[in-house]
Write a protein that holds these residues in place. Structure first.
Motif, PDB file in Angstrom:
ATOM      1  N   ARG A  86       0.702  -1.092  -0.033  1.00 14.53           N
ATOM      2  CA  ARG A  86      -0.017  -0.016   0.115  1.00 14.53           C
ATOM      3  C   ARG A  86       0.889   1.215  -0.078  1.00 14.53           C
ATOM      4  O   ARG A  86       1.813   1.475   0.964  1.00 14.53           O
ATOM      5  CB  ARG A  86      -0.896  -0.026   1.278  1.00 14.53           C
ATOM      6  N   ASN A  87       0.706   2.080  -1.078  1.00 16.58           N
ATOM      7  CA  ASN A  87       1.482   3.362  -0.960  1.00 16.58           C
ATOM      8  C   ASN A  87       2.836   3.083  -1.047  1.00 16.58           C
ATOM      9  O   ASN A  87       3.717   3.913  -0.397  1.00 16.58           O
ATOM     10  CB  ASN A  87       1.095   4.355   0.032  1.00 16.58           C
ATOM     11  N   GLY A  88       3.340   1.960  -1.741  1.00 15.58           N
ATOM     12  CA  GLY A  88       4.789   1.897  -1.734  1.00 15.58           C
ATOM     13  C   GLY A  88       5.510   1.108  -0.661  1.00 15.58           C
ATOM     14  O   GLY A  88       6.527   0.671  -0.414  1.00 15.58           O
ATOM     15  N   SER A  89       4.817   0.759   0.631  1.00  9.88           N
ATOM     16  CA  SER A  89       5.226   0.166   1.625  1.00  9.88           C
ATOM     17  C   SER A  89       4.607  -1.157   1.759  1.00  9.88           C
ATOM     18  O   SER A  89       3.445  -1.490   1.137  1.00  9.88           O
ATOM     19  CB  SER A  89       4.782   1.025   2.794  1.00  9.88           C
ATOM     20  N   ARG A  90       5.254  -2.273   2.333  1.00  8.30           N
ATOM     21  CA  ARG A  90       4.924  -3.600   2.528  1.00  8.30           C
ATOM     22  C   ARG A  90       4.431  -3.966   3.853  1.00  8.30           C
ATOM     23  O   ARG A  90       5.228  -3.497   4.898  1.00  8.30           O
ATOM     24  CB  ARG A  90       5.939  -4.736   1.977  1.00  8.30           C
ATOM     25  N   THR A  91       3.346  -4.746   4.239  1.00  4.91           N
ATOM     26  CA  THR A  91       2.896  -5.337   5.412  1.00  4.91           C
ATOM     27  C   THR A  91       2.739  -6.679   5.067  1.00  4.91           C
ATOM     28  O   THR A  91       2.299  -7.357   4.257  1.00  4.91           O
ATOM     29  CB  THR A  91       1.730  -4.659   5.604  1.00  4.91           C
ATOM     30  N   LEU A  92       3.206  -7.285   6.290  1.00  6.75           N
ATOM     31  CA  LEU A  92       2.997  -8.982   6.589  1.00  6.75           C
ATOM     32  C   LEU A  92       1.684  -8.959   7.157  1.00  6.75           C
ATOM     33  O   LEU A  92       1.362  -8.620   8.502  1.00  6.75           O
ATOM     34  CB  LEU A  92       4.084  -9.257   7.198  1.00  6.75           C
ATOM     35  N   LEU A  93       0.736  -9.980   6.565  1.00  5.11           N
ATOM     36  CA  LEU A  93      -0.438 -10.230   7.065  1.00  5.11           C
ATOM     37  C   LEU A  93      -0.316 -11.836   7.614  1.00  5.11           C
ATOM     38  O   LEU A  93      -0.079 -12.414   6.761  1.00  5.11           O
ATOM     39  CB  LEU A  93      -1.485 -10.028   6.001  1.00  5.11           C
ATOM     40  N   SER A  94      -0.804 -11.805   8.780  1.00  3.48           N
ATOM     41  CA  SER A  94      -0.779 -13.355   9.410  1.00  3.48           C
ATOM     42  C   SER A  94      -2.275 -13.551   9.825  1.00  3.48           C
ATOM     43  O   SER A  94      -2.674 -12.652  10.809  1.00  3.48           O
ATOM     44  CB  SER A  94       0.302 -13.322  10.669  1.00  3.48           C
ATOM     45  N   CYS A  95      -2.843 -14.561   9.268  1.00  5.01           N
ATOM     46  CA  CYS A  95      -4.157 -15.052   9.665  1.00  5.01           C
ATOM     47  C   CYS A  95      -4.173 -16.101  10.854  1.00  5.01           C
ATOM     48  O   CYS A  95      -3.871 -17.181  10.358  1.00  5.01           O
ATOM     49  CB  CYS A  95      -5.219 -15.355   8.695  1.00  5.01           C
ATOM     50  N   LYS A  96      -4.443 -15.741  12.061  1.00  2.00           N
ATOM     51  CA  LYS A  96      -4.207 -16.994  13.444  1.00  2.00           C
ATOM     52  C   LYS A  96      -5.638 -17.542  13.261  1.00  2.00           C
ATOM     53  O   LYS A  96      -6.556 -17.343  14.104  1.00  2.00           O
ATOM     54  CB  LYS A  96      -3.686 -16.108  14.478  1.00  2.00           C
ATOM     55  N   TYR A  97      -5.676 -18.734  12.701  1.00  2.67           N
ATOM     56  CA  TYR A  97      -7.240 -19.320  12.478  1.00  2.67           C
ATOM     57  C   TYR A  97      -7.045 -20.783  13.045  1.00  2.67           C
ATOM     58  O   TYR A  97      -6.066 -21.545  12.418  1.00  2.67           O
ATOM     59  CB  TYR A  97      -7.494 -19.144  11.112  1.00  2.67           C
ATOM     60  N   GLY A  98      -7.650 -21.018  13.876  1.00  5.02           N
ATOM     61  CA  GLY A  98      -7.370 -22.442  14.629  1.00  5.02           C
ATOM     62  C   GLY A  98      -8.599 -22.531  15.560  1.00  5.02           C
ATOM     63  O   GLY A  98      -9.595 -21.961  15.699  1.00  5.02           O
ATOM     64  N   SER A  99      -8.445 -23.952  16.215  1.00  6.59           N
ATOM     65  CA  SER A  99      -9.586 -24.217  17.281  1.00  6.59           C
ATOM     66  C   SER A  99      -9.391 -23.321  18.593  1.00  6.59           C
ATOM     67  O   SER A  99     -10.600 -23.075  19.027  1.00  6.59           O
ATOM     68  CB  SER A  99      -9.200 -25.740  17.844  1.00  6.59           C
ATOM     69  N   ALA A 100      -8.156 -22.642  18.837  1.00  5.17           N
ATOM     70  CA  ALA A 100      -8.305 -21.730  19.933  1.00  5.17           C
ATOM     71  C   ALA A 100      -9.090 -20.471  19.825  1.00  5.17           C
ATOM     72  O   ALA A 100      -8.857 -20.081  18.791  1.00  5.17           O
ATOM     73  CB  ALA A 100      -6.669 -21.532  20.532  1.00  5.17           C
ATOM     74  N   SER A 101      -9.888 -20.089  20.685  1.00  6.10           N
ATOM     75  CA  SER A 101     -10.632 -18.922  20.689  1.00  6.10           C
ATOM     76  C   SER A 101      -9.876 -17.824  21.386  1.00  6.10           C
ATOM     77  O   SER A 101     -10.167 -16.648  20.889  1.00  6.10           O
ATOM     78  CB  SER A 101     -11.971 -18.858  21.408  1.00  6.10           C
ATOM     79  N   VAL A 102      -8.732 -17.998  21.904  1.00  5.47           N
ATOM     80  CA  VAL A 102      -7.690 -16.988  22.454  1.00  5.47           C
ATOM     81  C   VAL A 102      -6.504 -17.015  21.859  1.00  5.47           C
ATOM     82  O   VAL A 102      -5.833 -18.186  22.017  1.00  5.47           O
ATOM     83  CB  VAL A 102      -7.696 -17.168  23.880  1.00  5.47           C
ATOM     84  N   VAL A 103      -5.814 -16.190  21.386  1.00  2.00           N
ATOM     85  CA  VAL A 103      -4.523 -16.120  20.753  1.00  2.00           C
ATOM     86  C   VAL A 103      -3.408 -15.770  21.780  1.00  2.00           C
ATOM     87  O   VAL A 103      -3.597 -14.304  22.304  1.00  2.00           O
ATOM     88  CB  VAL A 103      -4.389 -15.441  19.530  1.00  2.00           C
ATOM     89  N   GLY A 104      -2.441 -16.125  21.942  1.00  2.00           N
ATOM     90  CA  GLY A 104      -1.404 -15.856  22.984  1.00  2.00           C
ATOM     91  C   GLY A 104      -0.243 -15.321  22.437  1.00  2.00           C
ATOM     92  O   GLY A 104      -0.227 -15.222  21.203  1.00  2.00           O
ATOM     93  N   VAL A 105       0.837 -15.054  23.347  1.00  2.15           N
ATOM     94  CA  VAL A 105       1.973 -14.214  22.589  1.00  2.15           C
ATOM     95  C   VAL A 105       2.777 -15.226  21.881  1.00  2.15           C
ATOM     96  O   VAL A 105       3.538 -14.626  20.988  1.00  2.15           O
ATOM     97  CB  VAL A 105       2.634 -13.686  23.860  1.00  2.15           C
ATOM     98  N   GLN A 106       2.574 -16.669  21.965  1.00  2.00           N
ATOM     99  CA  GLN A 106       3.409 -17.271  21.208  1.00  2.00           C
ATOM    100  C   GLN A 106       2.925 -17.332  19.464  1.00  2.00           C
ATOM    101  O   GLN A 106       4.471 -17.402  18.744  1.00  2.00           O
ATOM    102  CB  GLN A 106       3.132 -18.750  21.550  1.00  2.00           C
ATOM    103  N   ALA A 107       1.858 -16.728  19.054  1.00  2.00           N
ATOM    104  CA  ALA A 107       1.642 -16.673  17.811  1.00  2.00           C
ATOM    105  C   ALA A 107       2.429 -15.492  17.312  1.00  2.00           C
ATOM    106  O   ALA A 107       2.407 -15.471  15.962  1.00  2.00           O
ATOM    107  CB  ALA A 107       0.016 -16.666  17.766  1.00  2.00           C
ATOM    108  N   LEU A 108       2.845 -14.570  18.134  1.00  2.00           N
ATOM    109  CA  LEU A 108       3.318 -13.457  17.542  1.00  2.00           C
ATOM    110  C   LEU A 108       4.728 -13.397  17.482  1.00  2.00           C
ATOM    111  O   LEU A 108       5.323 -12.730  16.941  1.00  2.00           O
ATOM    112  CB  LEU A 108       3.045 -12.233  18.441  1.00  2.00           C
ATOM    113  N   MET A 109       5.457 -14.624  17.988  1.00  2.00           N
ATOM    114  CA  MET A 109       7.201 -14.730  17.938  1.00  2.00           C
ATOM    115  C   MET A 109       7.435 -15.192  16.688  1.00  2.00           C
ATOM    116  O   MET A 109       6.957 -15.894  15.912  1.00  2.00           O
ATOM    117  CB  MET A 109       7.455 -15.940  19.079  1.00  2.00           C
ATOM    118  N   GLY A 110       8.264 -14.019  16.186  1.00  2.00           N
ATOM    119  CA  GLY A 110       9.169 -14.196  15.001  1.00  2.00           C
ATOM    120  C   GLY A 110       8.567 -13.660  13.811  1.00  2.00           C
ATOM    121  O   GLY A 110       9.115 -13.547  12.688  1.00  2.00           O
ATOM    122  N   LEU A 111       7.127 -13.104  14.208  1.00  2.29           N
ATOM    123  CA  LEU A 111       6.574 -12.227  12.930  1.00  2.29           C
ATOM    124  C   LEU A 111       7.103 -10.954  12.647  1.00  2.29           C
ATOM    125  O   LEU A 111       7.424 -10.644  11.183  1.00  2.29           O
ATOM    126  CB  LEU A 111       5.115 -11.860  13.249  1.00  2.29           C
TER     127      LEU A 111
END
Length: 323
Positions: A86-111
């Motif tokens: 968008r407007n010459g800049s890049r963004t990483l999109l990560s869809c955290k979709y699974g059986s868990a209804s609450v996403v913890g900090v582990q899902a953000l590690m390394g992004l």
């Protein structure tokens, strides 16, 4: 006379219940329907969910990066993260979709590191559920945008198909208002029938009393109208026919579905009544038990109180009367 009384009770109860249910619906927060619809996002398949997310971000001006070699719809077949531009800049999109209804900090590690390696300056993480407090704190420190299901719903709502269609049957297309009205008048019919039975019994008792001569020596043992003995005399025996018993279970479930705080009620087994609550704080047992105890064979049934979808509160069990 009993018929007129029953018709009067039926009409008065039906109008009263209809007005009460409509007033209760108007008093509910406006976001209740949105909350339920947001919870339905977790029932989609991953590809359907990712497509809705891309449509929402497309409205913000994001487009899949041309050099990523993505399919025509922009969704990777392996479920990996997506690079957007968008407007010459890049963004990483990560869809955290699974059986868990609450996403913890582990899902953000390394992004953040993965975004840097793929030439992206920002990161967006989306889930149909919600993020816990630790994940929210880490995302704030690493400049990661978090979008949970309730925040996402207003953006994807224009792209979600309407619940009714030309293929929908009249039963599935019925509006909540129509269902509430049907429940109200169904309960009124039950109450009207009970009123007719009571009036009929009182009339029969009055005729019998007039026909019998007075017995002064046994006056102390006379049955007083409205006493426990009289109620026992007028009460109908429990039917033995399976179809009649099933009808009584349906009547009880229909009446309980009209209780404030109850979304719907149904029998999961012959001895377990499943009650779906309309809110986390609802506790309809005070009004629910008298309706269940009208039927002696159902009074000791187990009542399973099911919290709303997405709620973190546990399932509760209640028994109005012991065996």
């Amino acid at each position: 006379m009993p018929t007129l009384i029953a018709l009067f009770v039926f009409a008065l109860t039906g109008l009263g219940l209809t007005a009460w249910l409509r007033r209760g619906q108007m008093a509910r927060p406006a976001e209740t329907s949105d909350t339920r619809s947001a919870a339905e996002l977790s029932t989609l398949r991953w590809r359907e969910f990712a497509k809705l997310v891309l449509q929402a971000l497309h409205a913000r001006g994001y487009r899949p990066a041309a050099d990523e070699g993505l399919p025509a719809d922009g969704i990777p077949t392996d479920g990996s993260d997506i690079v957007l531009e968008r407007n010459g800049s890049r963004t990483l999109l990560s869809c955290k979709y699974g059986s868990a209804s609450v996403v913890g900090v582990q899902a953000l590690m390394g992004l953040a590191q993965s975004a840097t390696l793929r030439g992206a300056q920002d990161v967006i993480v989306v889930t149909p559920g919600r993020f816990d407090e630790e994940a929210t704190r880490i995302a704030r420190q690493q400049n990661i945008e978090l979008i949970d299901g309730q925040s996402l719903w207003p953006e994807v709502r224009p792209y979600v198909a309407a619940p009714t269609s030309s293929a929908a049957s009249p039963r599935t297309a019925a509006s909540p208002a129509q269902r509430r009205t049907a429940l109200a008048w169904g309960a009124a019919a039950v109450i009207g029938l009970l009123a007719w039975m009571l009036a009929q019994g009182m009339q029969s008792t009055a005729v019998d009393d007039d026909a019998l001569p007075p017995l002064p020596t046994r006056a102390a043992h006379a049955t007083v109208p409205g006493s426990a003995a009289e109620s026992k005399k007028d009460s109908a025996p429990v039917p033995t026919d399976p179809a009649a018993l099933e009808q009584r279970r349906r009547e009880a479930a229909s009446a309980i579905s009209t209780v404030f705080g109850v979304d719907r009620a149904l029998w999961s087994t012959q001895s377990t009544l499943l009650v779906y609550l309309s809110s986390e704080d609802a506790d309809p047992t005070t009004d629910l038990c008298p309706l269940l105890e009208r039927y002696p064979e159902l009074a000791a049934s187990r009542v399973q109180l099911q919290p709303p979808a997405g709620s973190q509160k546990p399932v509760r069990f209640k028994q109005c009367r012991a065996y």
